[in-house]
Write a protein that holds these residues in place. Structure first.
Motif, PDB file in Angstrom:
ATOM      1  N   GLY A  66     -46.487   3.678   7.698  1.00 56.49           N
ATOM      2  CA  GLY A  66     -45.106   4.062   7.938  1.00 56.49           C
ATOM      3  C   GLY A  66     -44.936   4.877   9.200  1.00 56.49           C
ATOM      4  N   THR A  79     -42.550   5.467   4.197  1.00 57.35           N
ATOM      5  CA  THR A  79     -43.882   4.926   3.972  1.00 57.35           C
ATOM      6  C   THR A  79     -43.905   3.876   2.866  1.00 57.35           C
ATOM      7  N   LYS A  80     -44.932   3.058   2.914  1.00 53.08           N
ATOM      8  CA  LYS A  80     -45.177   2.109   1.827  1.00 53.08           C
ATOM      9  C   LYS A  80     -46.361   2.554   0.975  1.00 53.08           C
ATOM     10  N   ASP A  81     -46.879   3.745   1.255  1.00 56.20           N
ATOM     11  CA  ASP A  81     -48.063   4.257   0.565  1.00 56.20           C
ATOM     12  C   ASP A  81     -47.672   4.816  -0.802  1.00 56.20           C
ATOM     13  N   TYR A  82     -47.881   4.016  -1.840  1.00 55.88           N
ATOM     14  CA  TYR A  82     -47.537   4.429  -3.196  1.00 55.88           C
ATOM     15  C   TYR A  82     -48.371   5.631  -3.625  1.00 55.88           C
ATOM     16  N   ARG A 107     -37.000   7.018  -3.387  1.00 55.81           N
ATOM     17  CA  ARG A 107     -37.140   5.601  -3.033  1.00 55.81           C
ATOM     18  C   ARG A 107     -35.868   5.144  -2.342  1.00 55.81           C
ATOM     19  N   PRO A 115     -35.227  -5.357  -1.183  1.00 52.75           N
ATOM     20  CA  PRO A 115     -35.159  -4.320  -0.146  1.00 52.75           C
ATOM     21  C   PRO A 115     -34.075  -4.614   0.880  1.00 52.75           C
ATOM     22  N   SER A 120     -38.993  -3.815   5.175  1.00 54.35           N
ATOM     23  CA  SER A 120     -38.848  -4.203   3.783  1.00 54.35           C
ATOM     24  C   SER A 120     -39.949  -3.663   2.878  1.00 54.35           C
ATOM     25  N   ASP A 121     -41.118  -3.366   3.465  1.00 59.25           N
ATOM     26  CA  ASP A 121     -42.228  -2.935   2.614  1.00 59.25           C
ATOM     27  C   ASP A 121     -42.490  -1.431   2.711  1.00 59.25           C
ATOM     28  N   HIS A 122     -41.468  -0.654   3.095  1.00 58.04           N
ATOM     29  CA  HIS A 122     -41.599   0.801   3.195  1.00 58.04           C
ATOM     30  C   HIS A 122     -40.530   1.475   2.337  1.00 58.04           C
ATOM     31  N   PRO A 123     -40.701   1.469   1.018  1.00 62.06           N
ATOM     32  CA  PRO A 123     -39.628   1.958   0.151  1.00 62.06           C
ATOM     33  C   PRO A 123     -39.565   3.469  -0.026  1.00 62.06           C
TER      34      PRO A 123
END
Length: 304
Positions: A66, A79-82, A107, A115, A120-123
């Protein structure tokens, strides 16, 4: 977006080309990175209000997970880091001098929702207090601090996550005892390059340190001054001189931060120089991705 770019232009005119930190070195931010602001002006304004952020955004850096932006004394990270998001959620609102202070975690869209366009992959959105006064400046760990971090990363030990003895008190107790009992250090003289760990442990026990104090001080000693210099263990003066190394404080900072995270259900495994900042000599762990998080809390969608 036009307003954002105008703000960037104004920032450039006042401060020159902005920089970010890559592997503990300052590099210039490219024009393309300035244009790749991942949020629309409307969403940025909403996130700023949600995060209670002040000032104009200043680009801090980007990576595979991110991007981050500074707002006055706070940082907004997308970030997309869960793992980082759930870890940050676990310590949100909690304070420790050796771990960055998380203010809010949310989120951008609910789990299962489609998204929004772009990124799109950084919620996940994380707001935390800025560490240091100048990103990429004096907040970078010194060479000596980096060496300590590297050694602790390369030799991970359980004691780093159970650092529940007061290292400063243990050092003072040992120092006072050895000054009162100098003959103890002069017995069993070590030769050059001979490992003196056993002698150190015997001295620590004779000094009255309990088991945890001995293990904490032994571990800090091994990193701070090493276990193979006879000059550090063969006299009371040598021991007192060894105990004066600033490396003990750096070890204490990192281990105290790791223990705080562990006590909050976070086993942080990604200790490295780029994940530690220097707050006027005090080391602070940031970016706690790649963590094993127990008892994950749900991260709610941000409602604007």
């Amino acid at each position: 977006m036009k307003l954002l770019f105008e703000n960037w232009r104004e920032y450039l005119e006042k401060n020159g080309t902005p920089k970010r930190v890559v592997l503990n070195e300052l590099v210039e931010v490219s024009e393309q990175q300035l244009k790749d602001f991942p949020l629309s002006q409307e969403e940025l304004a909403k996130l700023s209000k949600w995060g209670e952020l002040k000032g104009r955004p200043v680009f801090l850096g980007s990576g595979t997970m991110g991007k981050a932006y500074q707002f006055d004394k706070d940082v907004l990270k997308i970030t997309k880091d869960y793992a980082e998001a759930t870890a940050a959620k676990s310590i949100a609102g909690k304070v420790h001098p050796n771990v960055y202070k998380i203010k809010k975690v949310g989120r951008r869209y609910a789990q299962g929702e489609d998204p929004p366009p772009g990124l799109s992959d950084h919620p996940f959105v994380i707001v935390y207090e800025m560490v240091g006064d100048e990103a990429g400046g004096s907040d970078i760990p010194t060479k000596e601090q980096q060496e300590v971090i590297k050694v602790m990363h390369g030799r991970p030990k359980k004691i780093y996550y159970n650092w529940n003895a007061n290292l400063g008190e243990a050092m003072n107790k040992f120092g006072r005892w050895i000054m009162a009992n100098p003959a103890a250090a002069e017995r069993n003289q070590m030769t050059r390059f001979q490992n003196h760990e056993q002698k150190l442990l015997e001295l620590l026990e004779a000094a009255g340190l309990d088991e945890l104090e001995r293990e904490v001080l032994r571990s800090a000693w091994a990193i701070s001054v090493g276990l193979y210099s006879a000059a550090n263990i063969n006299s009371s003066d040598g021991i007192i001189n060894a105990l004066s190394s600033p490396n003990f404080k750096y070890v204490d900072d990192i281990a105290s931060g790791l223990t705080f995270l562990e006590q909050n259900g976070i086993h942080f495994k990604d200790l490295k120089t780029t994940n530690v900042m220097n707050e006027k000599g005090r080391l602070v762990i940031i970016d706690i991705g790649k963590s094993d998080v127990r008892n994950k809390e749900p991260i709610a969608k941000i409602e604007f």
